[in-house]
Design a protein around this motif. Structure first.
Motif, PDB file in Angstrom:
ATOM      1  N   LYS A 192      13.954 -71.567  67.685  1.00  0.00           N
ATOM      2  CA  LYS A 192      14.665 -72.156  66.551  1.00  0.00           C
ATOM      3  C   LYS A 192      14.039 -71.703  65.238  1.00  0.00           C
ATOM      4  N   THR A 193      14.876 -71.236  64.326  1.00  0.00           N
ATOM      5  CA  THR A 193      14.414 -70.814  63.000  1.00  0.00           C
ATOM      6  C   THR A 193      15.304 -71.444  61.936  1.00  0.00           C
ATOM      7  N   ALA A 194      14.802 -71.468  60.698  1.00  0.00           N
ATOM      8  CA  ALA A 194      15.553 -72.021  59.569  1.00  0.00           C
ATOM      9  C   ALA A 194      15.589 -71.009  58.447  1.00  0.00           C
ATOM     10  N   LEU A 195      16.736 -70.898  57.789  1.00  0.00           N
ATOM     11  CA  LEU A 195      16.923 -69.956  56.683  1.00  0.00           C
ATOM     12  C   LEU A 195      17.631 -70.671  55.531  1.00  0.00           C
ATOM     13  N   VAL A 196      16.992 -70.666  54.342  1.00  0.00           N
ATOM     14  CA  VAL A 196      17.625 -71.249  53.161  1.00  0.00           C
ATOM     15  C   VAL A 196      18.673 -70.271  52.640  1.00  0.00           C
ATOM     16  N   LEU A 197      19.916 -70.720  52.596  1.00  0.00           N
ATOM     17  CA  LEU A 197      21.009 -69.846  52.176  1.00  0.00           C
ATOM     18  C   LEU A 197      21.242 -69.897  50.672  1.00  0.00           C
ATOM     19  N   SER A 198      21.150 -71.105  50.097  1.00  0.00           N
ATOM     20  CA  SER A 198      21.381 -71.266  48.655  1.00  0.00           C
ATOM     21  C   SER A 198      20.712 -72.550  48.190  1.00  0.00           C
ATOM     22  N   LEU A 235      15.169 -76.587  47.888  1.00  0.00           N
ATOM     23  CA  LEU A 235      15.294 -77.636  46.877  1.00  0.00           C
ATOM     24  C   LEU A 235      16.279 -78.695  47.340  1.00  0.00           C
ATOM     25  N   PRO A 236      16.197 -79.915  46.816  1.00  0.00           N
ATOM     26  CA  PRO A 236      17.272 -80.877  47.078  1.00  0.00           C
ATOM     27  C   PRO A 236      18.614 -80.265  46.700  1.00  0.00           C
ATOM     28  N   GLY A 237      19.586 -80.399  47.628  1.00  0.00           N
ATOM     29  CA  GLY A 237      20.895 -79.802  47.438  1.00  0.00           C
ATOM     30  C   GLY A 237      21.027 -78.422  48.037  1.00  0.00           C
ATOM     31  N   ALA A 238      19.923 -77.820  48.474  1.00  0.00           N
ATOM     32  CA  ALA A 238      19.978 -76.490  49.087  1.00  0.00           C
ATOM     33  C   ALA A 238      20.647 -76.560  50.458  1.00  0.00           C
ATOM     34  N   VAL A 239      21.299 -75.442  50.834  1.00  0.00           N
ATOM     35  CA  VAL A 239      21.923 -75.325  52.152  1.00  0.00           C
ATOM     36  C   VAL A 239      20.993 -74.522  53.059  1.00  0.00           C
ATOM     37  N   GLY A 265      21.415 -73.641  44.611  1.00  0.00           N
ATOM     38  CA  GLY A 265      22.102 -74.065  43.404  1.00  0.00           C
ATOM     39  C   GLY A 265      21.410 -73.675  42.130  1.00  0.00           C
ATOM     40  N   VAL A 266      20.242 -73.038  42.251  1.00  0.00           N
ATOM     41  CA  VAL A 266      19.494 -72.630  41.060  1.00  0.00           C
ATOM     42  C   VAL A 266      19.248 -71.127  41.081  1.00  0.00           C
ATOM     43  N   ASN A 267      18.679 -70.638  42.174  1.00  0.00           N
ATOM     44  CA  ASN A 267      18.298 -69.236  42.264  1.00  0.00           C
ATOM     45  C   ASN A 267      19.355 -68.452  43.040  1.00  0.00           C
ATOM     46  N   THR A 268      19.685 -67.295  42.538  1.00  0.00           N
ATOM     47  CA  THR A 268      20.626 -66.427  43.255  1.00  0.00           C
ATOM     48  C   THR A 268      19.888 -65.470  44.188  1.00  0.00           C
ATOM     49  N   ILE A 269      18.626 -65.235  43.906  1.00  0.00           N
ATOM     50  CA  ILE A 269      17.792 -64.400  44.763  1.00  0.00           C
ATOM     51  C   ILE A 269      16.632 -65.245  45.268  1.00  0.00           C
ATOM     52  N   ASN A 270      16.331 -65.108  46.547  1.00  0.00           N
ATOM     53  CA  ASN A 270      15.241 -65.869  47.158  1.00  0.00           C
ATOM     54  C   ASN A 270      15.366 -67.368  46.893  1.00  0.00           C
ATOM     55  N   PRO A 271      16.460 -67.984  47.389  1.00  0.00           N
ATOM     56  CA  PRO A 271      16.631 -69.428  47.182  1.00  0.00           C
ATOM     57  C   PRO A 271      15.506 -70.209  47.844  1.00  0.00           C
ATOM     58  N   LYS A 272      15.250 -71.405  47.278  1.00  0.00           N
ATOM     59  CA  LYS A 272      14.165 -72.250  47.732  1.00  0.00           C
ATOM     60  C   LYS A 272      14.718 -73.512  48.380  1.00  0.00           C
TER      61      LYS A 272
END
Length: 360
Positions: free
Chosen positions: A252-258, A269-273, A260-267
Motif C-alpha cells: 500500500k502506498t499513498a500519493l498526494v495528487l493536489s 495539506l488540509p483539503g488535499a486529495v 489547492g495551493v501548489n501546482t507542482i509537488n503538492p503537499k
C-alpha cells in the motif's frame, strides 16, 4: 548271410534327420496360434541300395502366454489445486503376450490399502476416467484421446493411458490415492472391445490343435487387489493438493495528487486529495488465489472521495486513470470501509486497486 540288412540311423551316430518347422521368433515369444510342424527324414540301405523315407508329421499350435505390465509413467504424484478440473496422471501398458490383445481399463480408488502410497488418502477424485493416448504424443489431449479401452495392442508394444479427473473444493483435501486397473481381453477385431480372457483349466492336458490361454503375469501388489497369474495388472499413484496457500502480498502506498495551493509537488495539506494504491501480487507460480477481496478502513481525519475506487488497472500498477468498477467495489459510510473484489488472482499475476480521500 543276411538277405536284407536295414540300418535305421535316427537321432544318433550318422543319422540324417531333418526338421521342417514354421515357427516365427518374437521377443514376446512365438505368436499364439502358430502351427509348428515337425517331420523326420530317415535314410537306410537295403541290399546295398540307399533308401529314404519320412516320418509322419507331428503338429501342434502355440498356446497364448498372457503377460503384460502396468506402470505409472511419471515422476511422483500429480500436483493439483482445489477445484481443478481435468487433472491428469500418466500410466503405461506394455503387452508382452505372444499375441495382439485388447485391454480393459478401470480407474479405481476403492481398493487401495492405507500405506501402499505415502501420504494420507482423504478425498476421492470426481468423475475419474481412463483414456488412451490416441496420437502417441505422451500428452493428454481432450477431444482427441477419447478411447476408454486399449485396442489391438501388438506384442512388445506399449501405449500411454491417462487417468483424468476433477478435484473437489473441500478445504481439508490433501491426497487422493488412485490406481489404473487393467484386464487383458481378446483381440482380433479392431474398433471393438474384446471380452476379458478366460484362462484354460490347467488340470486339462495340452490339446495340440487348440490355443490354450495361460496367465503368466507374475505381478503381485501384496495387498490382494492384484495377485500373480490373474490376467490383471495395477499401478498406483496419487493426486496431491500440495499448495493450500500462496505467497500473496499487498503493498500500500499513498500519493498526494493536489493540495489547492501548489501546482507542482503538492503537499499533504488540509483539503488535499490523496490517492491510496493497493498492489496485490500472487508470487506462487501456477497456483491461483480465488475469491480475493481487499478491504480498507479509511484513516481518521480523512473523507472518502465518492466514486473514486478503481480496480484492475493496466499492468498491475496504480495510475491516475481507470474507471470505477461499481459492480466489484463499494464504500460503507457507516464503517468507512472501502471494499474491492478482485476475484481470481492467477499465479505470478498482480492487480492494483486505488481510491482517494481528502484530508480534513
Amino acid at each position: 548271410m543276411i538277405g536284407n540288412r536295414v540300418r535305421l540311423l535316427l537321432l544318433s551316430g550318422t543319422a540324417a534327420v531333418a526338421s521342417i518347422g514354421t515357427a516365427h521368433a518374437q521377443t514376446a515369444g512365438t505368436t499364439a496360434g502358430t502351427t509348428i510342424n515337425n517331420t523326420a527324414a530317415v535314410s537306410y540301405t537295403v541290399n546295398g541300395t540307399p533308401q529314404t523315407t519320412n516320418s509322419t508329421t507331428a503338429s501342434f499350435v502355440v498356446d497364448r502366454k498372457v503377460n503384460f505390465t502396468v506402470i505409472r509413467d511419471q515422476p511422483g504424484n500429480t500436483q493439483v489445486n482445489l477445484g481443478q478440473t481435468g487433472a491428469v496422471m500418466a500410466f503405461k501398458v506394455t503387452n508382452t503376450t505372444n499375441g495382439t490383445q485388447d485391454f480393459l481399463l478401470d480407474p479405481d480408488q476403492a481398493t487401495i490399502a492405507t500405506g501402499l502410497i505415502p501420504g494420507t488418502d482423504n478425498f476421492d477424485m470426481l468423475n475419474l476416467r481412463a483414456y488412451v493416448d490416441a496420437n502417441g504424443n505422451g500428452v493428454y489431449d481432450p477431444g482427441v484421446d477419447t478411447a476408454q479401452f486399449v485396442d489391438e495392442l501388438a506384442p512388445n508394444a506399449s501405449v500411454e493411458v491417462f487417468l483424468v479427473g476433477n478435484v473437489p473444493t473441500t478445504a481439508s483435501a490433501t491426497q487422493a490415492n488412485v490406481s489404473l486397473h487393467v484386464t487383458v481381453a481378446a483381440g482380433g477385431q479392431a474398433g471393438t472391445q474384446g471380452a476379458a480372457l478366460v484362462p484354460t483349466d490347467l488340470n486339462l492336458g495340452n490339446a495340440d490343435n487348440v490355443v490354450d490361454v495361460v496367465f503368466a503375469d507374475d505381478d503381485d501388489d501384496n495387498i490382494g487387489a492384484d495377485v500373480a497369474r490373474n490376467g490383471q495388472g495395477r499401478a498406483y499413484g496419487a493426486f496431491e493438493v500440495a499448495t493450500h496457500n500462496v505467497a500473496l502480498t499487498v503493498t500500500k502506498t499513498a500519493l498526494v495528487l493536489s493540495d489547492g495551493v501548489n501546482t507542482i509537488n503538492p503537499k499533504a495539506l488540509p483539503g488535499a486529495v490523496v490517492q491510496y494504491c493497493l498492489l496485490a501480487n500472487n508470487a506462487t507460480l501456477l497456483t491461483p488465489a480465488t475469491g480475493v477481496t481487499l478491504t480498507d478502513v479509511i484513516p481518521a481525519n480523512t473523507t472518502y472521495v465518492a466514486g473514486s475506487i478503481a480496480i484492475g488497472l493496466p499492468g498491475g500498477t496504480c495510475t491516475l486513470a481507470g474507471a470505477p468498477q461499481d459492480d466489484a467495489t463499494s464504500f460503507n459510510a457507516a464503517t468507512k470501509t472501502v471494499t474491492a473484489t478482485i476475484g481470481t488472482l492467477a499465479g505470478g499475476a498482480s492487480t492494483a486497486v486505488s481510491f482517494r480521500v481528502t484530508i480534513n
